[in-house]
Design an enzyme around this catalytic site. Structure first.
Site, PDB file in Angstrom:
ATOM      1  N   GLY A   1       6.958  -9.095 -24.603  1.00 25.28           N
ATOM      2  CA  GLY A   1       8.251  -8.891 -23.942  1.00 25.28           C
ATOM      3  C   GLY A   1       9.253  -8.089 -24.744  1.00 25.28           C
ATOM      4  O   GLY A   1      10.457  -8.186 -24.533  1.00 25.28           O
ATOM      5  N   CYS A   2       8.761  -7.261 -25.687  1.00 24.88           N
ATOM      6  CA  CYS A   2       9.685  -6.498 -26.534  1.00 24.88           C
ATOM      7  C   CYS A   2       9.515  -5.000 -26.391  1.00 24.88           C
ATOM      8  O   CYS A   2      10.010  -4.240 -27.212  1.00 24.88           O
ATOM      9  CB  CYS A   2       9.481  -6.854 -27.989  1.00 24.88           C
ATOM     10  SG  CYS A   2       9.884  -8.536 -28.349  1.00 24.88           S
ATOM     11  N   GLY A   3       8.772  -4.573 -25.383  1.00 27.45           N
ATOM     12  CA  GLY A   3       8.674  -3.134 -25.141  1.00 27.45           C
ATOM     13  C   GLY A   3       7.387  -2.489 -25.621  1.00 27.45           C
ATOM     14  O   GLY A   3       7.308  -1.264 -25.703  1.00 27.45           O
TER      15      GLY A   3
ATOM     16  N   ASP B   1      -3.022  -2.319 -26.747  1.00 24.56           N
ATOM     17  CA  ASP B   1      -2.924  -3.696 -27.262  1.00 24.56           C
ATOM     18  C   ASP B   1      -3.547  -3.907 -28.635  1.00 24.56           C
ATOM     19  O   ASP B   1      -2.993  -4.634 -29.434  1.00 24.56           O
ATOM     20  CB  ASP B   1      -3.571  -4.651 -26.253  1.00 24.56           C
ATOM     21  CG  ASP B   1      -3.186  -6.117 -26.482  1.00 24.56           C
ATOM     22  OD1 ASP B   1      -2.028  -6.373 -26.858  1.00 24.56           O
ATOM     23  OD2 ASP B   1      -4.037  -7.000 -26.292  1.00 24.56           O
TER      24      ASP B   1
ATOM     25  N   LYS C   1      -8.604 -11.751 -27.084  1.00 27.44           N
ATOM     26  CA  LYS C   1      -7.845 -12.330 -28.176  1.00 27.44           C
ATOM     27  C   LYS C   1      -8.683 -13.275 -29.045  1.00 27.44           C
ATOM     28  O   LYS C   1      -8.276 -13.644 -30.134  1.00 27.44           O
ATOM     29  CB  LYS C   1      -6.607 -13.042 -27.629  1.00 27.44           C
ATOM     30  CG  LYS C   1      -5.557 -12.057 -27.080  1.00 27.44           C
ATOM     31  CD  LYS C   1      -5.111 -11.132 -28.153  1.00 27.44           C
ATOM     32  CE  LYS C   1      -4.134 -10.028 -27.809  1.00 27.44           C
ATOM     33  NZ  LYS C   1      -3.450  -9.916 -26.581  1.00 27.44           N
TER      34      LYS C   1
HETATM   35  C1  SPV Z   1      -0.559 -10.927 -25.397  1.00 27.76           C
HETATM   36  O1  SPV Z   1      -0.004 -11.999 -25.118  1.00 27.76           O
HETATM   37  O2  SPV Z   1      -0.365 -10.332 -26.452  1.00 27.76           O
HETATM   38  C2  SPV Z   1      -1.485 -10.312 -24.441  1.00 27.76           C
HETATM   39  C3  SPV Z   1      -1.975 -11.132 -23.337  1.00 27.76           C
HETATM   40  O3  SPV Z   1      -1.877  -9.189 -24.613  1.00 27.76           O
HETATM   41  S1  SPV Z   1      -3.117 -12.295 -23.867  1.00 27.76           S
HETATM   42  O4  SPV Z   1      -4.431 -11.868 -23.489  1.00 27.76           O
HETATM   43  O5  SPV Z   1      -2.759 -13.532 -23.212  1.00 27.76           O
HETATM   44  O6  SPV Z   1      -3.017 -12.452 -25.304  1.00 27.76           O
HETATM   45 MN    MN Z   2      -1.557  -8.561 -26.701  1.00 25.63          MN
END
Ligand code: SPV
Ligand code: MN
Length: 630
Positions: free
Chosen positions: A278-280, A295, A236
């Site tokens: 958390g939306c699918g 992702d 990220k």
């Molecule tokens: C997200 O939160 O969108 C993820 C996990 O894919 S993280 O690496 O924490 O961003």
């Molecule tokens: Mn992500």
């Protein structure tokens, strides 16, 4: 003896810190400004030794071994390829407050946490001083995309965490060889230190946790943290750098999955999709016919066609609730003897097994994200401590998926037929809707994305969080500029992808969800047929929705289910007031963002007018049966 290599002076200075074997590996790197930067970092952070990861089996094994020796990972007694990592009880998620985009003096980015580059640099550099004393430094070289692809970015990770490098060895292609061949690749640099760790292995100095991102210099700094979303540079941290680079160069870097849906013959239509957490998102990716990514997506214009690559080759997924019935494939991978998996913040039982909420059998005592754990354990406030954390994660290769698309390795990516946006929404959006065109979709679906934070109380709409393109946490530019980029991008295409809004969380009057998990397949199937112009649609004030009889067919063929008329009517009723309220909320947010394009407001205004006209004719709730076909 003088050191041999392309960048002799910097290498000579590094001699006291590394064995001649490791120095030999570094000496093959052709870009001297990179080697010189490493020298500067090393002289400031003062590691006791340095390891260079070339991606050889031997090196990959060494990293795995060091993660265990450093007590960053614990090996399952049932499977040598399964390890458990703990981030620390105060370090279990991304730290929004301490994550900042570094900018020039006086520059503020609307809705994005930022700070002045020189100040932040000074601060974090001070925290880094001598931080690796007594520790080993790991340096890894990665591709952020397929090999030999014009889409691909490159990244160099410098860290004292073997867990971070181990994760990256699973999630990305190790590309040391590219750096030894080429002195002209542009690369991102990710500097990380877990800092001092306590007896549990957790980072001690959480008050000095910092995640700073410098999109101009393409460097990120991360310190006193272990959670992968804060530390794994290519995940990220790179996304913010990539968004910025894309903005400058006119292409898209998105927080999206990439999936394929098969049609008649050997036809495949590819979709990218953005969903807030958390939306699918993951479940949609895994229910599709083909998975290219779960992702991230880099999307570029190739001869007038939008094409997408997944920069990753692994998944960092939420494990909470993964069970053998609902998530059969992931469950199988996570319990397979031959898969390599890092489990983060699950329960490591006293007999050395891995247990998470969803795993078969009852949890035994052991160690979890909060230390020693036993059934019934409570925290100091008397609240039960669950055996595994809700944000517990698995890190594993995407190639274990049976439906992984071999085109994940295609240097030219896959053509994007549609972009999907979905949020958790109990009462506004219909289950699936196609935007009138790209611009309408970007404005009313992507830029207007919201998601309900809590759904704990049945029937009660949760607090809606604004999360445009599901990327708000990862923006390094203004949301207004991001919208404008999408407009610009499409103007150069010969055909823009269609845009869809989906909503799996509509509730009936009794507060229950109106759709089932598997119904996603029908919505995806409908999109696949739409992008090929096979199906007509009903025109509503907010977009095109499926015709009832088409859904009857699709539910029957796809799921062997009946699809009652009454359910169709409930699901696809246009809820005028909810839409108008939403437009009001979204308008107010963008009114404060100075660089929002004028076109954004005019499209939103038109949408509002269509809704008002429809309300005048049909009332507040409009049955899809009263509307005409497009
Ligand atoms: C997200 O939160 O969108 C993820 C996990 O894919 S993280 O690496 O924490 O961003
Ligand atoms: Mn992500």
């Amino acid at each position: 003896m003088e050191t041999q290599g392309f960048c002799t002076e910097s290498l000579n200075a590094l001699k006291p810190y590394m064995s001649s074997r490791e120095l030999g590996k570094l000496a093959r790197i052709r870009d001297c400004s990179l080697v010189e930067w490493i020298r500067q970092v090393v002289e400031h952070l003062k590691p006791s030794s340095i390891f260079i990861n070339t991606g050889s089996e031997e090196d990959l094994d060494y990293i795995r071994r060091r993660a265990v020796e450093n007590k960053e990972e614990y090996v399952s007694s049932y499977n040598q390829l399964h390890t458990v990592h703990f981030d620390g009880v105060r370090d279990l998620a991304r730290d929004r407050g301490n994550t900042k985009i570094m900018t020039g003096k006086g520059v503020k980015i609307p809705l994005v946490n930022s700070g002045e580059r020189e100040e932040l640099k000074k601060e974090v550099w001070e925290i880094y001083r001598d931080i690796m004393r007594g520790k080993e430094m790991f340096i890894g070289f990665y591709c952020f995309g397929p090999r030999g692809s014009p889409f691909t970015l490159y990244g160099v990770q410098v860290t004292d965490s073997a867990y971070v490098v181990h994760s990256e060895n699973i999630l990305y292609r190790v590309c040391y060889d590219e750096f030894t061949r080429n002195d002209r690749i542009e690369y991102m640099r990710f500097l990380h230190s877990s800092g001092e760790r306590d007896e549990n292995g957790w980072s001690k100095n959480i008050s000095k946790r910092r995640i700073y991102i410098d999109p101009e210099e393409m460097i990120t700094y991360s310190v006193n943290t272990q959670y992968a979303g804060n530390t794994v540079g290519l995940k990220k941290l790179s996304l913010r750098l990539c968004v910025y680079k894309g903005f400058r160069e006119g292409w898209l870097c998105e927080h999206m999955f990439i999936i394929g849906m098969k049609g008649s013959g050997d036809r495949v239509a590819y979709f990218t999709g953005a969903f807030p957490a958390g939306c699918g998102k993951t479940s949609t990716a895994l229910i599709a016919d083909l998975v290219v990514g779960d992702d991230l997506a880099i999307i570029r214009n190739v001869d007038g066609v939008a094409r997408a690559v997944n920069p990753e080759v692994g998944m960092f997924g939420i494990i909470d609730g993964v069970n053998p019935v609902d998530d059969a494939e992931i469950y199988k991978i996570l319990t397979s003897r031959t898969s390599e998996v890092i489990f983060a913040n699950v329960l490591y039982t006293e007999d050395g097994d891995v247990w998470w909420n969803g795993k078969e059998g009852a949890p035994k005592p052991g160690v979890n994200y909060a230390g020693e754990w036993w059934p019934g354990k409570r925290d100091e406030n008397g609240n039960p401590i669950p055996p595994s954390h809700p944000n517990a994660r698995f890190t594993t290769s995407i190639f274990y998926l049976s439906r992984v698309d071999p085109r994940i390795n295609d240097p030219m990516g896959v053509p994007v037929s549609g972009m999907i946006f979905g949020g958790r929404d109990s009462d506004t959006w219909v289950p699936v809707e196609e935007a009138f065109d790209w611009f309408h979709g970007i404005v009313t679906k992507g830029a207007s994305l919201e998601s309900e934070r809590t759904t704990a109380v049945l029937g009660q709409a949760g607090v809606r969080e604004f999360n445009p393109f599901a990327i708000l946490d990862f923006l390094s530019i203004s949301p207004g500029a991001f919208i404008d980029l999408h407009f610009r991008f499409a103007r150069e295409l010969s055909q823009s992808p269609k845009v869809y809004g989906v909503n799996y969380f509509l509730r009936g009057e009794d507060g229950r969800f109106l759709t089932e998990k598997v119904d996603k397949r029908v919505w995806l199937r409908w999109m696949e047929k739409r992008v090929h112009g096979e199906l007509d649609a009903v025109e509503t004030p907010t977009g095109y929705i499926p015709i009832y009889s088409d859904l009857v067919d699709l539910f029957n063929k796809e799921l062997g289910k009946e699809f009652p008329e009454s359910l169709y009517e409930k699901l696809f009723t246009v809820r005028v007031k909810q839409h108008l309220d939403k437009i009001e909320r979204i308008w107010r947010i963008y009114a404060e963002i100075p660089d929002t394009p004028a076109l954004f407001f005019s499209i939103l205004k038109e949408e509002k007018q269509r809704l008002v006209n429809a309300r005048n004719r049909f009332g507040d709730f409009i049955s899809p049966f009263r509307l005409d076909r497009a």
